[in-house]
Structures are given as C-alpha cells and as structure tokens.
Design an enzyme around this catalytic site. Structure first.
Site, mmCIF file in Angstrom:
data_model
loop_
_atom_site.group_PDB
_atom_site.id
_atom_site.type_symbol
_atom_site.label_atom_id
_atom_site.label_comp_id
_atom_site.label_asym_id
_atom_site.label_seq_id
_atom_site.Cartn_x
_atom_site.Cartn_y
_atom_site.Cartn_z
ATOM 1 C CD GLU A 153 -1.777 -2.371 1.537
ATOM 2 O OE1 GLU A 153 -0.595 -2.646 1.835
ATOM 3 O OE2 GLU A 153 -2.702 -3.213 1.575
ATOM 4 C CG PHE A 160 -9.793 -10.482 10.442
ATOM 5 C CD1 PHE A 160 -8.554 -10.906 10.895
ATOM 6 C CD2 PHE A 160 -10.016 -10.414 9.069
ATOM 7 C CE1 PHE A 160 -7.559 -11.270 9.996
ATOM 8 C CE2 PHE A 160 -9.027 -10.783 8.170
ATOM 9 C CZ PHE A 160 -7.793 -11.204 8.637
ATOM 10 C CD GLN A 161 -7.351 -7.900 7.005
ATOM 11 O OE1 GLN A 161 -8.263 -7.656 6.227
ATOM 12 N NE2 GLN A 161 -6.169 -8.358 6.632
ATOM 13 C CE LYS A 176 -17.035 -7.165 2.622
ATOM 14 N NZ LYS A 176 -16.347 -8.442 2.746
ATOM 15 C CG MET A 189 22.211 12.772 4.326
ATOM 16 S SD MET A 189 23.334 13.891 3.460
ATOM 17 C CE MET A 189 22.304 14.510 2.144
#
Lengths: 176, 576
Positions: B67, B129-130, B179, B488
């Site tokens: 993502e 869940f999630q 959802k 760096m």
C-alpha cells in the site's frame, strides 16, 4: 498569563479529538477546554484557556484552529469585554461543629452547599477562575477530599448570539 | 506502455443513470464525476465490494505490491499532473500501510483522496478482524478525514474530499468506508454544491498588503525572491518569471520549488538551504527585502533562525495563513494564491531603484562558486551520473528521487527548466518514496521520459514496486546510485560522529541487476562514466523499464553544506 480563545465548531463526532490532537501536535500549552452546544443546531462552542502570553504563539493557535475544516470561527477574546464562568465542585472535610463557620466563609463567594455527609460537605461555586482559585485556597486548610472544575466557558459581552457572530465571519476576509 | 491503462469500456454507464446505487458504485460514479482516470490501490477483504464494482470498468487501476507503493505513486501522479491522486486500500493493515505516504503528502501539500475500507459499522469498536481506528490514526497527518456511516452521505463526502484536497493549500483527505456501507443501497446525488462554512480559503489577497509589498520593492536595494512549491501548486511559474524579470530581482528556489523558475536563467541563483548554492544563501543572508512566495521556511532552508535574513524586511505570500509568521517573523503578510498575488503585484508595477550592483554581485557569486566535484579517480562520480541523466533527456525528463545524498546531487546538478518535472520527498524525507513515485509520474505523463534516481538504501525499502513497472511496461529508467551505504547517514557520521559508521555501511548489497532480471527488467551494472553514458543511451532505446546499477565512489559527500545549528553564512565546502 493565560489567554482565552473562543471557537465555534461543527458538532460532529471526533471534532474534539481533532482539535486537541492539533494542540498536542503543535506543542501548544493548553490549560482547559470546555465544549457545549450553542443556540444554533449543529454548532458547538469551545472555550480554550492557553497558558502563554507570547503573541506569536497565540497567532499560531488561532491560525491553526482556523485551519481546521470543522472550525467555523475563532476569536482571542482575552482583551475583550467578556462573560466568563467556571463551575467547581469541592468536597471538603468539615465536621458538623465547623459547618456554620464554613457556610459563613463561602457566603461572599455566592457558593452553596449542595451535599452534606457525615464528615464532609460539597460546595458548588461558579465564577471567574480567580474567584474559584480564591475559594479553593480558603477551603484547603479544612482538607479537600475531592475537587472537580469544568474549565472556563466564555463569550463576548457585545456579541448577542452565535448567529450574529457567524454573519460577521462570513462577510469578512481573513486579513492578518 | 501497454494497453492495460487505456480506459476500459464503461459497462457501468447504465448504473450511473440510476438514482439509486450501492455504496461501491456510488464511489466509482463519484470518481467519474471528478474526472478521475486512474486509481492506485491494493485490494483486501473489507474493500472487496469496491473492487468488485471496479471490475465493471470505467476507471483504470494500478495494483501496487504494498500500500505504501500505492500512495507514493499517487503522490508522484499528483506532483506531475497537478490532479489529485486517488488511492484505495483495505481496512486495518492496508490502511496503516498508508500512514507514511499520508504524512509525506501532508508535509509536501500534495492533493490526494484516499479511500480506506473499514469493518462493518455493526462491529466497529469490537476489535474485529483487520480493524484499526484509521480516522484516529490519520487525523494528524491528513488535511481532513471522514468516516461514512450513512451511504447517502457518501457522494457529498467524496465531493467535499475532492474540494478540500484541491482547494486552498492542497493536501491529503481520507475517507474511511465501512464494508456494509459500500454494499448498502441509497439515493445518489452528486449535484449539490459543496458548502463548507469552516473552509473558505482566501485566494485573492488584500490590495493593501500588495501595495505594502510594492512599496517595499520600490525602496529595496537588495531584494530576493524565494520561490517554493506554492508557485507550482498555483501554476504560477509564468507569473513568477514575468515578475522577476520585470523588476530584475534574483530568485532562489527551495528544494520543492525547483522548476518553479527556469534553472539556468540569469536571475536564477539555484537552491537555497543546507546543500544550496553559495549565491542563493548569500542572497538570503544579505537581502534587505525577502519576498517568499509559497515556501514555508523549512529549517533545512533557513538554517539557524537567529542568523536567517537578519537585515531583511520579510514579505510572505502564502495561501495558508498559518504558515505566515510560523517560523520567521513577517512584516508584510499576504494571504492568497501565488498566481493571483503575482498578477496583482504586476498591476502595481512600481518603479524600482537601481539594484544592478546587488544583482551583479550575486550573478558573479553564482559563477564563481558553482556546485563542484573532483574527478580524482576514486570511481564513478554520482554528480556526473546526474549530469548524464540531464544530458540524455536534454533536460526534458521527469526526475524522481528517493531521499538522501543522491537526492541532493539531483537537486544540485540537474537544473530544472520547467515546472512539474521534479518529484521528491522534501518535508518528510521518506526513504522508499522514489520508485513508486516514479510509477505514478510515468502514469501521469506517459509520453515523458521518467528517471527514478535512487539510492541503494531507499530502493530496497520499496523495490517490490518493480513489478508494477513490468505490469504496465512503464518506461521508467531506474538509476541506482549505489555506494553500498546509507550515504547521508554515513556522511553525517563522518562529519559529526568521529567517523563512527554505526550501521550505515552495507557492503554486501544484493546484485540489483539480477534482481531486475528476476522481474524481467533489462539491467546494466556500470562503474565508469563511459559505461554509465553508454548504458543510459542504450536504456533510452528500450521501450520498457530499465535498471542501471551505478557503482559510485563510496565516500563521496554532498557539498557545500551548512552544519546543523549553523546559519546560512556559515557554509562549508563551498570550494573543492
């Protein structure tokens, strides 16, 4: 010194979190926040007491508040004629023998006793924060068992309603 | 580029004509109404309704491999096109993987509209869940965010999100979509105008403030313009050029403002700040009038604030009033859009004094103290690679970088002539940004050569996005400036930590060419200027992606430099 900022905000879930999160993120020292509905449906008033007298910090506080999408109007009202009140509840250890004395003591503060127990009484008072501080100092020697303050809520004296304030906001351009 | 990015046939047209839609089709129809052509995303359980609707066509979808890749790609797309980048991610881990990109877009003011799925409203708060509190997590790193609890509020929410993301100071807006809401049916109404009482950015500045600045210009003897990314966001490069040329005022760019003023122009002093030019930093230090247009006085630009522009009257043009006076006390604040402000300033057209001595001094400094590197036989010089990239595209390519030494070398040695050709993570400094951002840049500008200049460290943070280059045959030239170190970090350890290279040297890097080949991408490994030039030439003849692993001089440092805590007048390494 502290500054008092008043903001009109959308009355949506999460707005308080959004605002306090901004204060945390920007490292502004906040002393109290009060929130409640206004006479306009869907709008709430938030009153902030900010623990700084630095004009640059205060400029950022008002600008960052104004930047929030849910904030409709922001005013630093510290130097304006305002009506400001705070509510305090103080549970004090006072044996029955001393109750008359305490009652006389709180009378000039227009405070009242709203609950009485065997060993304690609960005093309620409203007023400016300085008055609340003075009352607490006066009662402290007796033994304060519990204390709850609401934080300051305020608006300007010359602004009769929130809707009038909104009209002013709508017609003005933001000029720094 | 293959045809998978072509607009598929809109098989859902019939649905859009109905007044009742389910949440998923509402989302897609809303995107169409906002003229969105492509979305970047990654599917997952709670987002399946939307992905199923996406299958019906009408909107192209770029599948990232993480993502974070989706959102950086959307940032790259937004940067080069000026259009909002749109992202889809599922609930929980899908959404939390967007956090870095959201913070990055927030810092660099990039317009994004991000949709995250959420568990069903019936189980929100149950640690389902999630499930993650995405609205709470992303509140500090978005311009605004929403959670939709009523499907009929979805069109209005999306319309507001696009409005907020693109109006005023751009930024990321997130919509959390449970959802069950994406499945619920409701009335679709996208015609109501956006009404946000709390969000009415001032685009047209106050005439009085414009006059104050005009008067200051009239009296100035040592004026300088500091042009930031606000010029690019307002598409005001043409106005900036006219303004600077009309008054003959030298121009300094911020890192993110590169391209806002034509690099190489006689008034251009280059980039200011920590690794900027001596001329630019001298101009900022000695100016008596500093005209900041759309820059936010980042600490990497200003150095120690006590020594920043000590003699200057500061004018600051910014569409975000909270930026004015935030870091630097400002005498002439101008709240407004850069384009409007510059147009109004031109209308004033006051007579400026003779500033030729000042201008000549800075132009001489610019010539006397260019960026430098020494050909000392220690290997392929990274600065030379940047020059080769510039030459191969005649300066017309889009350059995307990751974060680190290579980013600074790209900013120093590639003079950006045109706006919107420079994509980098300036504010947040996000390693791993470069490769996915190059994906988005190439999708946004399919006919432009796109070079992803990356370090070996940042590349390995998001290198799985090579798959996306292959999926869509994107002709991105991935040029890795490989010094087998976190360059760096290593440079700072060398200079400020007594050469104690704690965990910054990675001598056993994988063979990136073999990695590229595993993805089906042609690759070159080069360690000399001749080979690098040949590989770049060769890469331009290949229609798809190419990876060039440039084994550069490992101890090369970025100079000049202003050490932390020092002022702009305390540059070191100005000369070899």
């Amino acid at each position: 010194m502290s500054r008092i900022v008043s903001a009109i905000v959308n009355n949506h879930p999460g707005v308080l979190n959004r605002i306090t999160g901004m204060f945390l993120r920007k490292n502004f020292n906040i002393q109290s926040i009060t929130v409640g509905t206004t006479e306009v449906d869907g709008l709430s008033r938030m009153t902030f007491v900010i623990g700084t007298d630095d004009s640059r910090v205060m400029e950022q506080v008002t600008k960052q508040l104004h930047k929030q999408i849910d904030v409709i109007k922001v005013n630093d009202i510290t130097d304006q004629p305002i009506v400001a009140r705070e509510l305090v509840l103080i549970k004090v250890f006072v044996p029955p023998a001393q109750r008359a004395e305490v009652n006389n003591l709180i009378h000039p503060f227009r405070a009242s006793i709203i609950d009485v127990g065997r060993e304690s009484i609960t005093v309620e008072a409203t007023g400016k924060s300085e008055k609340i501080e003075a009352l607490i100092a006066l009662l402290r020697p007796y033994g304060i068992q519990e204390l709850a303050r609401t934080g300051l809520t305020a608006f300007t004296r010359d602004q009769s309603s929130v809707s009038e304030g909104l009209r002013v906001s709508k017609n003005s351009t933001l000029v720094i | 580029m293959n045809t998978s990015l072509q607009q598929p046939e809109r098989t859902s047209e019939k649905k859009s004509e109905r007044t009742t839609l389910d949440g998923s089709h509402m989302l897609l129809e809303s995107l169409r109404r906002e003229s969105v052509e492509v979305v970047f995303g990654y599917p997952g359980g709670a987002m399946l309704n939307v992905y199923d609707a996406l299958y019906d066509g009408g909107i192209s979808h770029i599948l990232s491999r993480h993502e974070q890749g989706s959102i950086h790609a959307a940032e790259g797309y937004a940067r080069v096109t000026g259009k909002p980048g749109v992202v889809l991610a599922t609930s929980g881990p899908g959404a939390t993987n967007l956090v870095t990109g959201l913070a990055d877009a927030m810092m660099d003011s990039l317009p994004l509209v991000v949709f995250t799925a959420q568990v069903a409203t019936t189980v929100i708060g149950s640690d389902a869940f999630q499930e993650a509190s995405v609205v709470g997590i992303t509140m500090p790193i978005t311009k605004h965010n929403y959670q939709v609890r009523d499907v009929e509020q979805l069109p209005r929410t999306i319309k507001e999100a696009f409005h907020i993301a693109t109006h005023g100071r751009p930024g990321p807006v997130l919509i959390d979509l449970p959802k069950d809401i994406s499945a619920a049916e409701g009335k679709f109404d996208y015609d109501k105008p956006v009404q946000l009482r709390g969000y009415q950015p001032t685009t047209v500045p106050h005439r009085l403030q414009i006059r104050k600045l005009s008067n200051a210009i009239r009296q100035a003897q040592r004026p300088v313009i500091l042009a930031g990314a606000g010029v690019l966001h307002a598409k005001a490069s043409e106005e900036l050029l006219q303004f600077a040329e009309f008054y003959g005022i030298p121009v300094v760019n911020t890192l993110l403002g590169l391209g806002a003023f034509p690099g190489g122009h006689s008034l251009w002093l280059g980039m200011g700040g920590m690794h900027g030019t001596y001329a630019a930093n001298t101009a900022l230090y000695e100016a008596d009038l500093l005209i900041n247009i759309g820059a936010r006085f980042d600490d990497r630009l200003t150095g120690n604030l006590e020594h920043f522009a000590p003699q200057a009257t500061v004018a600051h043009v910014d569409i975000d009033p909270s930026e004015i006076g935030k870091n630097v006390p400002t005498q002439i604040p101008i709240v407004g859009d850069a384009k409007e402000s510059l147009s109004m300033l031109m209308e004033e057209s006051v007579q400026i004094g003779d500033i030729s001595v000042w201008r000549t001094k800075l132009q001489n400094l610019q010539e006397a103290y260019p960026f430098w590197y020494v050909e000392d036989g220690t290997g392929l010089k990274p600065q030379r690679v940047v020059e080769l990239v510039h030459d191969i595209s005649n300066g017309n390519g889009v350059v995307v970088t990751d974060v680190g030494q290579h980013q600074m070398w790209a900013a120093q040695f590639h003079p950006f002539r045109d706006p919107h050709k420079w994509v980098t993570s300036g504010g947040l400094g996000t390693m791993g940004f470069g490769l996915p951002a190059a994906v988005g840049a190439q999708i946004g500008l399919p006919n432009e050569p796109v070079f992803a200049l990356l370090g070996d460290g940042g590349f390995q943070m998001t290198m799985q996005e090579l798959s996306v280059l292959v999926d869509h045959n994107l002709p991105v030239k991935v040029v890795i400036l490989n010094n087998a170190a976190l360059g760096m970090v290593r440079q700072w350890q060398q200079l400020f930590y007594k050469e104690r290279y704690s965990h910054s040297l990675i001598p056993k890097q994988p063979d990136f060419s073999k990695l590229a080949e595993a993805y089906g991408i042609p690759a070159f490994v080069v360690d000399s200027e001749e080979d690098a030039a040949a590989a770049l030439q060769q890469s331009m003849k290949i229609g798809g992606p190419v990876l060039i692993d440039c084994r550069i001089a490992p101890m090369e440092n970025v100079y000049p430099m202003i050490a932390p805590g020092k002022g702009l007048h305390e540059m070191v390494g100005v000369k070899p």
